[in-house]
Design a protein around this motif. Structure first.
Motif, short mmCIF file in Angstrom:
data_model
loop_
_atom_site.label_atom_id
_atom_site.label_comp_id
_atom_site.label_asym_id
_atom_site.label_seq_id
_atom_site.Cartn_x
_atom_site.Cartn_y
_atom_site.Cartn_z
N GLN A 37 0.84 -1.20 0.00
CA GLN A 37 0.00 0.00 0.00
C GLN A 37 0.87 1.25 0.00
OE1 GLN A 37 -0.95 2.24 3.02
NE2 GLN A 37 -1.93 3.49 1.48
N ALA A 38 1.97 1.23 0.75
CA ALA A 38 2.88 2.37 0.78
C ALA A 38 3.51 2.59 -0.59
CB ALA A 38 3.97 2.14 1.84
N ALA A 39 3.95 1.53 -1.24
CA ALA A 39 4.56 1.63 -2.57
C ALA A 39 3.58 2.25 -3.57
CB ALA A 39 5.02 0.27 -3.06
N GLU A 40 2.35 1.78 -3.53
CA GLU A 40 1.34 2.32 -4.44
C GLU A 40 1.08 3.79 -4.13
OE1 GLU A 40 -3.35 1.66 -5.48
OE2 GLU A 40 -2.18 -0.09 -4.89
N ALA A 41 0.98 4.13 -2.86
CA ALA A 41 0.67 5.52 -2.46
C ALA A 41 1.77 6.50 -2.86
CB ALA A 41 0.43 5.59 -0.96
N ILE A 42 3.04 6.06 -2.81
CA ILE A 42 4.12 6.98 -3.17
C ILE A 42 4.59 6.81 -4.61
CG2 ILE A 42 4.90 7.29 -0.79
CD1 ILE A 42 7.16 5.37 -1.27
N GLY A 43 4.00 5.83 -5.33
CA GLY A 43 4.25 5.68 -6.76
C GLY A 43 5.59 5.10 -7.14
N VAL A 44 6.05 4.11 -6.36
CA VAL A 44 7.32 3.44 -6.69
C VAL A 44 7.09 1.94 -6.74
CG1 VAL A 44 8.75 5.28 -5.70
CG2 VAL A 44 8.12 3.32 -4.29
#
Length: 157
Positions: free
Chosen positions: A35-42
Motif C-alpha cells: 500500500q505504501a509503494a502504491e501511495a508513493i508511486g514506486v
C-alpha cells in the motif's frame, strides 16, 4: 503528522542524505508495504519492510522488499542460527518503541542485529519506514546499511 521521529533524528545525527515522504496510511490494507509503494508511486521492490524476528530466541531485525516474503531458513542462516520465527507484534512494539505499521529499523529503543536483503543493494535508493505510520524515508541502501550496521544477505523465499 510530525516529520521528526527517532528514525529521522538518527539519520540527521549520522549525517546521511535522505528524503522524507509522507503518504496516506491505510490501516486496513492487507499488506502495508505494498500500500505504501502504491501511495508513493514506486515499485514495491524499492519499499522495504522492517520485520522483527527471533533467531534461536535472540531478537533480530530483517529488512526485505515489501513484495517478497522472508524465508525463515535464510534468516536463521544469516545470523548463523538454527531456527527463526517472527516476533509477536506486542513484543516488537515493546522492543522497538514503534507501533506495528510504523516500525523503522532506525532509532529503535533497543538496537538489535540487522540484516538487509541483498537485492536492495542493486537499487539507487530504497524506502524504509520513517518511524510512524504514513512516513517513509528514501535513502541509498549503502547509507542505510552503514547507519544500521547491517549486513547484506539473501533473505527472501
Amino acid at each position: 503528522m510530525s516529520k521528526t521521529t527517532r528514525a529521522t533524528q538518527v539519520l540527521h545525527k549520522a549525517g546521511v542524505a535522505f528524503t522524507i515522504v509522507a503518504y496516506d496510511y491505510q490501516p486496513d490494507a492487507e499488506r502495508i508495504g505494498l500500500q505504501a509503494a502504491e501511495a508513493i508511486g514506486v515499485p514495491p521492490g524499492r519499499v522495504l519492510k522492517t520485520l522483527m524476528a527471533e533467531v534461536d530466541g535472540r531478537p533480530v531485525c530483517a529488512v526485505v522488499p515489501s513484495d517478497r516474503e522472508v524465508s525463515m531458513k535464510k534468516l536463521a542462516a544469516a545470523f548463523s542460527g538454527k531456527s527463526a520465527q517472527m516476533m509477536r507484534p506486542a513484543d516488537a512494539e515493546r522492543l522497538t518503541g514503534y507501533h506495528v505499521g510504523g516500525i523503522s529499523p532506525f532509532g529503535q529503543k533497543k538496537r538489535v542485529p540487522t540484516v538487509m536483503e541483498e537485492m536492495a543493494a542493486g537499487e539507487q535508493t530504497v524506502f524504509l519506514n520513517g518511524g510512524q505510520r504514513g512516513l517513509q524515508i528514501q535513502i541509498e541502501p549503502a547509507d542505510a546499511c552503514r547507519v544500521l550496521d547491517a549486513r547484506l544477505a539473501p533473505l527472501v523465499a
